[in-house]
Design a protein around this motif. Structure first.
Motif, PDB file in Angstrom:
ATOM      1  N   TRP A 270      10.027  12.770  -2.943  1.00 48.75           N
ATOM      2  CA  TRP A 270       9.666  12.571  -1.512  1.00 48.75           C
ATOM      3  C   TRP A 270       8.130  12.497  -1.462  1.00 48.75           C
ATOM      4  O   TRP A 270       7.770  11.739  -0.460  1.00 48.75           O
ATOM      5  CB  TRP A 270      10.086  14.020  -1.011  1.00 48.75           C
ATOM      6  N   PHE A 271       7.506  12.957  -2.326  1.00 46.92           N
ATOM      7  CA  PHE A 271       6.047  12.869  -2.320  1.00 46.92           C
ATOM      8  C   PHE A 271       5.617  11.581  -2.751  1.00 46.92           C
ATOM      9  O   PHE A 271       4.953  10.780  -1.940  1.00 46.92           O
ATOM     10  CB  PHE A 271       5.154  13.954  -3.136  1.00 46.92           C
ATOM     11  N   GLU A 273       7.297   8.698  -2.466  1.00 52.31           N
ATOM     12  CA  GLU A 273       7.678   7.738  -1.607  1.00 52.31           C
ATOM     13  C   GLU A 273       6.942   7.875  -0.216  1.00 52.31           C
ATOM     14  O   GLU A 273       6.512   6.757   0.416  1.00 52.31           O
ATOM     15  CB  GLU A 273       9.409   7.837  -1.321  1.00 52.31           C
ATOM     16  N   GLY A 274       6.706   9.064   0.275  1.00 55.02           N
ATOM     17  CA  GLY A 274       6.201   9.418   1.602  1.00 55.02           C
ATOM     18  C   GLY A 274       4.810   8.815   1.352  1.00 55.02           C
ATOM     19  O   GLY A 274       4.318   8.222   2.291  1.00 55.02           O
ATOM     20  N   LEU A 326      14.560  17.730   0.824  1.00 50.90           N
ATOM     21  CA  LEU A 326      13.615  16.950   0.589  1.00 50.90           C
ATOM     22  C   LEU A 326      13.320  16.815  -0.747  1.00 50.90           C
ATOM     23  O   LEU A 326      13.220  15.968  -1.586  1.00 50.90           O
ATOM     24  CB  LEU A 326      12.566  17.071   1.697  1.00 50.90           C
ATOM     25  N   LEU A 335      18.151   6.813  -2.201  1.00 48.78           N
ATOM     26  CA  LEU A 335      17.422   7.206  -0.878  1.00 48.78           C
ATOM     27  C   LEU A 335      17.798   6.333   0.489  1.00 48.78           C
ATOM     28  O   LEU A 335      17.935   5.038   0.269  1.00 48.78           O
ATOM     29  CB  LEU A 335      15.806   7.014  -0.869  1.00 48.78           C
ATOM     30  N   ASP A 339      15.728   9.302   4.687  1.00 50.74           N
ATOM     31  CA  ASP A 339      15.159  10.008   3.668  1.00 50.74           C
ATOM     32  C   ASP A 339      13.737   9.299   3.630  1.00 50.74           C
ATOM     33  O   ASP A 339      12.694  10.043   3.114  1.00 50.74           O
ATOM     34  CB  ASP A 339      15.721   9.773   1.975  1.00 50.74           C
ATOM     35  N   HIS A 340      13.689   7.969   3.610  1.00 53.01           N
ATOM     36  CA  HIS A 340      12.392   7.470   3.514  1.00 53.01           C
ATOM     37  C   HIS A 340      11.435   7.822   4.579  1.00 53.01           C
ATOM     38  O   HIS A 340      10.244   8.256   4.512  1.00 53.01           O
ATOM     39  CB  HIS A 340      12.340   5.887   3.524  1.00 53.01           C
ATOM     40  N   SER A 343      10.185  11.450   4.580  1.00 51.35           N
ATOM     41  CA  SER A 343       9.483  11.544   3.452  1.00 51.35           C
ATOM     42  C   SER A 343       8.065  11.318   3.882  1.00 51.35           C
ATOM     43  O   SER A 343       6.833  11.894   3.732  1.00 51.35           O
ATOM     44  CB  SER A 343       9.690  11.071   2.044  1.00 51.35           C
ATOM     45  N   TRP A 344       7.988  10.058   4.453  1.00 51.58           N
ATOM     46  CA  TRP A 344       6.581   9.576   5.143  1.00 51.58           C
ATOM     47  C   TRP A 344       5.998  10.547   5.982  1.00 51.58           C
ATOM     48  O   TRP A 344       4.817  10.726   6.157  1.00 51.58           O
ATOM     49  CB  TRP A 344       6.852   8.032   5.797  1.00 51.58           C
ATOM     50  N   ARG A 346       6.656  13.803   6.187  1.00 56.55           N
ATOM     51  CA  ARG A 346       6.146  15.158   5.579  1.00 56.55           C
ATOM     52  C   ARG A 346       4.599  14.894   5.041  1.00 56.55           C
ATOM     53  O   ARG A 346       3.642  15.638   5.284  1.00 56.55           O
ATOM     54  CB  ARG A 346       6.981  15.430   4.697  1.00 56.55           C
TER      55      ARG A 346
END
Lengths: 416, 259
Positions: A270-271, A273-274, A326, A335, A339-340, A343-344, A346
């Motif tokens: 998550w980190f 990708e975000g 997440l 994903l 999810d993408h 993640s962005w 967050r």
């Protein structure tokens, strides 16, 4: 290292040739083709191997941040000449900067028609002109050499931005093998290969990396421990220059995260990708670095409007991802669009509320020592530390992360 | 009305190119070479038999081999027509193994040089050619041929290599594309509505559930079309398989079988 998710459906059309410039400007843009090259030939061949903006002048090169042109060593003990030999001589322009080696076979494109996009590009060209006086900051089109210089500038700017935001000084990277190498901890420069044709990318990856792929790929070269981002624009709908810019920003952000202090384990998905999307979303483009899955219901016309979409979703239960969900994301290929996007958002929240803390979060994660038995760091170890760091640095456990992020989204993101 | 092809059709209207490259053989794994010099095999033109073996990769479908050319701007213009509808051409390629080679294949040292080596002095080098998987029955095409000539050549290869009626199959496949487009258009519209509804009233609203059911129904419709498509393709394949088996060959597999 995993293959990138392929970009989604068409979002914006390739832009039409437009704009009026003087004959002098046009002449600066379009150098005389080398002997034997006709009007019909490929743009890169026509442009020729000599950079029209520096003419190989060492002073101009130094001012422009150009270390050298090809041929030069590339990665894994392969040189650019070796690549040229396989793909065809003169079909790729090669340029090395302080932190990157770049190969580029992108053809000439028109400027964007959209005024905001055009303004953004003009700003970039203005910055480029300061270092490369021959550059026209209002060109008729972007020719191969100009596109290469723009991508070199973009890459170096993103590198500088990343080190600054993450609080990384040169002293941390004295040189040598990972994790002390000069390039964010790696021993050699980052590689960026931007190709026009899928065929060239497929051949390059097969011949030199031993992998199959023809659209976009990120990989850590095993022998020289270098991070490579490679992409081909052919067949990627909606991939205009700024679409590609967003895609490159996304790929480089991933490679910086992975390369920092050496690529020995995967960061929380998550980190990573975000964070990569966070860089990509700064570029004014409708192109998103996501493949929308067949079973996902997403309005194609609005799929790039992430702030608005996240805002609408956090208002209902069941339409947004809880922090616990997440944190559990582990397979890049699994994903989905949501999810993408989540993640962005967050990471957007974390960057907005404590950019310096994101730097510390990354640094402490990447200092995770290998287990005493000499094995590799496990995914569980990384996940546990990430959650502990969120608590320590941001005072966020899963529930407070959800609550504060939702409040922030409703306060910050535009409605329409 | 939108006459553009939908997502499913677009996927079916892509040529599945393969891009073979020659790689020097890896040094013997596990061999103790610490005190020996190791000879690396230099790149060289492979024999015609080796070249065919490498580009087919064990695939026994007939070959469509195209060399790229800078004048073609990296596209498939040597095969496809810039002004006409190319759907039939692309659908026909699915019964071939499509191989794309780089522009420098004409260099004498290029591993695949012999594939495009002129048979006699002074003869024009073809831009692409069709042939059986072992290189026999070669049919060169110059690149500036008409679409009708391309089709004639492709159909003649298919007639020779497959027992099925490719003309009939292609006609049926094109009709299927239109049906895929209808399903895609309806699904796209429903998905946009569902997305909007979920963002407005959440996933549990009556409308959202209704849209989800309708989308699921459309997906069932699409699956039926996929089955029909497989049937059309399998018909041609089955007959070819029988031919292949009788000749002691490995059965060919259409490029997008099972999709």
């Amino acid at each position: 290292m995993s293959k990138l998710p392929l970009p989604g459906p068409p979002l914006c059309a390739l832009l039409l040739l437009c704009g009026v410039t003087s004959a002098a400007r046009a002449a600066a843009q379009e150098p005389t083709p080398p002997p034997g090259v006709t009007k019909e030939d490929d743009d890169v061949l026509k442009a020729g191997p000599k950079d029209p903006f520096t003419d190989g002048d060492p002073k101009l090169m130094a001012a422009a941040g150009v270390v050298r042109y090809g041929p030069f060593p590339w990665g894994d003990h392969v040189s650019t000449a070796d690549i040229d030999h396989v793909l065809g001589t003169g079909r790729i322009l090669w340029l090395e900067t302080e932190h990157f080696r770049i190969g580029c076979s992108l053809r000439k494109v028109a400027l964007p028609q959209d005024q905001d996009k055009r303004r953004y590009l003009y700003d970039e060209l203005k910055r480029l002109k300061k270092r490369l006086p021959k550059v026209d900051d209002h060109p008729k089109n972007l020719d191969p050499w100009l596109r290469l210089h723009l991508f070199a500038q973009r890459a170096e700017e993103q590198y500088a931005d990343f080190t600054k935001r993450m609080g990384l000084g040169a002293a941390e990277f004295p040189g040598g093998a990972a994790p002390n190498g000069k390039y964010l901890g790696l021993p050699d420069k980052f590689l960026l290969l931007l190709l026009q044709k899928k065929a060239d990318l497929a051949r390059y990856l097969d011949r030199f990396c031993g992998v199959q792929g023809d659209r976009s790929y990120r990989i850590c070269l095993k022998q020289t421990n270098q991070m490579l981002a490679a992409a081909a624009v052919e067949g990627m709908e909606g991939m205009d220059d700024q679409g590609l810019q967003g895609h490159v920003a996304y790929s480089l952000a991933h490679n910086f995260l992975d390369g920092y202090r050496g690529f020995t384990f995967e960061l929380p998905l998550w980190f990573a990708e975000g964070f990569a999307h966070w860089y990509a979303r700064k570029v004014p483009t409708d192109f998103i670095n996501v493949t929308v899955k067949d079973d996902e219901a997403v309005d194609q016309e609005k799929q790039h409007q992430w702030p608005q979409k996240v805002r609408r979703r956090v208002q209902h239960d069941g339409t947004w991802l809880h922090a616990t969900q997440l944190f559990a994301l582990q397979q890049p290929a699994a994903l989905g669009y949501q999810d993408h996007m989540m993640s962005w958002s967050r990471v957007d929240y974390l960057m907005a509320t404590g950019e310096d803390k994101v730097g510390l979060f990354l640094q402490q994660l990447k200092h995770l020592p290998p287990p005493p038995d000499g094995g590799t760091v496990s995914t569980e170890q990384v996940q546990q530390l990430a959650q502990k760091l969120l608590q320590q640095l941001f005072a966020l456990d899963a529930d407070t992360f959800d609550t504060r992020w939702r409040e922030w989204v409703l306060k910050t993101y535009v409605k329409k | 009305m939108d006459f553009r092809r939908g997502r499913t059709s677009k996927n079916r209207l892509l040529i599945e190119w393969t891009y073979p490259v020659w790689k020097p053989p890896a040094p013997n794994a596990g061999a103790d070479d610490s005190n020996r010099t190791v000879a690396v095999i230099a790149e060289h033109a492979l024999s015609i038999e080796q070249a065919y073996e490498l580009i087919t990769g064990g695939d026994t479908r007939p070959l469509l081999v195209l060399r790229e050319c800078e004048k073609c701007k990296g596209t498939d213009h040597a095969l496809l027509n810039r002004d006409l509808d190319n759907e039939q051409t692309v659908l026909l390629t699915h019964w071939f193994r499509c191989v794309k080679l780089p522009p420098n294949v004409l260099d004498e040292q290029h591993p695949f040089f012999n594939l495009f080596k002129p048979q006699q002095d002074g003869t024009r080098i073809p831009h692409l050619f069709l042939c059986s998987h072992d290189g026999s029955n070669k049919m060169p095409l110059p690149g500036d041929q008409t679409q009708a000539e391309v089709w004639e050549a492709m159909f003649s290869v298919l007639e020779r290599e497959y027992q099925g009626d490719a003309k009939k199959a292609v006609k049926e496949l094109r009709a299927l594309l239109s049906q895929f487009d209808n399903v895609d258009a309806m699904e796209r519209d429903l998905k946009a509505r569902l997305d909007k509804e979920v963002e407005k009233n959440g996933p549990e609203s009556d409308k959202a559930k209704k849209y989800q059911t309708e989308i699921a129904d459309l997906q069932k419709d699409r699956n039926k079309l996929f089955a029909k498509e497989r049937q059309i393709r399998t018909l041609a394949r089955k007959q070819q398989q029988a031919a292949g088996q009788s000749a002691g060959q490995k059965a060919p597999v259409p490029a997008d079988a099972g999709k």
